[in-house]
Design a protein around this motif. Structure first.
Motif, PDB file in Angstrom:
ATOM      1  N   HIS A   3      -1.962  44.225 -39.974  1.00 31.05           N
ATOM      2  CA  HIS A   3      -1.338  43.113 -38.737  1.00 31.05           C
ATOM      3  C   HIS A   3      -2.682  42.669 -38.897  1.00 31.05           C
ATOM      4  N   ALA A   4      -3.921  42.772 -38.095  1.00 31.92           N
ATOM      5  CA  ALA A   4      -5.318  42.004 -37.501  1.00 31.92           C
ATOM      6  C   ALA A   4      -5.197  40.440 -38.824  1.00 31.92           C
ATOM      7  N   GLU A  21      -3.187  39.591 -40.841  1.00 39.04           N
ATOM      8  CA  GLU A  21      -2.398  38.478 -40.954  1.00 39.04           C
ATOM      9  C   GLU A  21      -2.113  38.149 -39.501  1.00 39.04           C
ATOM     10  N   ALA A  22      -2.804  38.471 -39.164  1.00 38.61           N
ATOM     11  CA  ALA A  22      -2.821  37.344 -37.631  1.00 38.61           C
ATOM     12  C   ALA A  22      -4.244  36.327 -37.930  1.00 38.61           C
ATOM     13  N   ALA A  62      -2.635  33.369 -39.896  1.00 33.60           N
ATOM     14  CA  ALA A  62      -1.904  32.394 -39.344  1.00 33.60           C
ATOM     15  C   ALA A  62      -2.528  31.699 -38.817  1.00 33.60           C
ATOM     16  N   ARG A  63      -3.107  32.288 -37.717  1.00 36.47           N
ATOM     17  CA  ARG A  63      -4.051  31.205 -37.092  1.00 36.47           C
ATOM     18  C   ARG A  63      -5.454  29.827 -37.859  1.00 36.47           C
ATOM     19  N   ASP A  74     -13.710  41.881 -34.327  1.00 37.98           N
ATOM     20  CA  ASP A  74     -12.992  43.156 -34.239  1.00 37.98           C
ATOM     21  C   ASP A  74     -13.990  44.717 -33.245  1.00 37.98           C
TER      22      ASP A  74
END
Length: 300
Positions: free
Chosen positions: A81-82, A84-85, A88-89, A181
């Motif tokens: 998920h990280a 993918e985010a 996307a950015r 992160d």
């Protein structure tokens, strides 16, 4: 002194070997000398390369050498998920694009020519995602703590893959997202990754985060002139107490730390404590380390 957070991030494609140990010990000493945290991250984004049980073996090996990490072990296979985010950015910024080209199609070029930058040539087939290195920060430069001043134009290196055609995440994106992160401030790793740093600096810039400091270690080379690695059949780390103590001493010596010869057979905790206090990365050589100095060879 600013808070220091280092990490060791092996790929669980097999057990650690002497070359892996050099990187693990150096990153550990660097963080602990500065009273910092040291984290362990398992970079298992490529399941076909990661046999069952390999990650657990690595954890046991690090424990045997006294390399105790802070907090829980992070597994990249749980971080989809990280990534993918972040992708996307980057896509919203125009810094990432879908690419249908195969390596065979551009093998006569030194780097990928960017054919899909203005639109995917074959949107009907599986596509990779690439970084627009021509639009990112360039040139990039940094002061490597061992290798000295470095300056690259990432566009001259090509548009690196961020996500593969098979849907697996590529190293370049995953390592930056996780270092951000986890708040990693100091990256200590092998010299073979130095030329990956320009793309990673572009990603840090695009994601709006200050990059960490970098220290690229000399590589451990076998008698055949090849980097000691799992692919070259490097032997796993020893598991007897006597051999572990001696290999740790040899590792500290090869890192230029000049441990007391009387500590050659000392417990690993004692060796590491003394080495943490006396850690001097500026004493390290910049050229390759002979595997013979570590007393290791490729497996037979």
């Amino acid at each position: 002194m600013p808070h220091v957070h280092g990490r060791f991030a092996p790929t669980p494609s097999g057990p650690l070997h002497a070359g892996s140990l050099v990187a693990a010990v150096a990153s550990y000493l660097d963080a602990r000398h500065q009273a910092g945290r040291w984290s362990l991250r398992i970079e298992d984004v490529d399941p076909p390369r990661c046999p069952a049980g390999a990650a657990d073996t690595i954890l046991r090996q690090l424990e045997a050498f006294g390399l105790e990490w802070d907090g829980e072990v992070r597994y990249q296979s749980q971080r989809d998920h990280a990534y993918e985010a972040a992708l996307a950015r980057l896509t919203q910024q125009g810094m990432a694009y879908r690419c249908s080209c195969s390596r065979r199609q551009w093998r006569d070029y030194g780097i990928y020519p960017g054919w899909c930058r203005q639109g995917t040539r074959r949107p009907d087939i599986a596509c990779a995602w690439r970084l627009r290195s021509d639009l990112g920060a360039r040139p990039v430069s940094w002061q490597d703590r061992v290798q000295g001043y470095q300056r690259f134009d990432p566009a001259a290196l090509g548009d690196v893959v961020l996500k593969r055609k098979d849907g697996l995440w590529a190293y370049q994106l995953a390592v930056v997202v996780d270092d951000i992160d986890q708040g990693i401030s100091d990256v200590v790793r092998g010299l073979d990754l130095l030329d990956n740093t320009p793309w990673q600096l572009q990603l840090y810039h695009a994601l709006g985060v200050e990059p960490p400091s970098y220290l690229h270690l000399p590589l451990v080379m076998g008698q055949d002139g090849q980097k000691l690695s799992k692919q070259n059949l490097a032997k796993p780390l020893p598991d007897t107490e006597r051999e572990i103590r001696q290999l740790l001493y040899a590792t500290l010596t090869c890192l230029g730390q000049r441990p007391d010869p009387a500590s050659r057979s000392a417990p690993v905790a004692e060796q590491l404590l003394n080495a943490c206090r006396a850690w001097r990365p500026d004493a390290m050589v910049t050229h390759a380390i002979s595997a013979d100095l570590l007393g290791v060879t490729a497996s037979e």
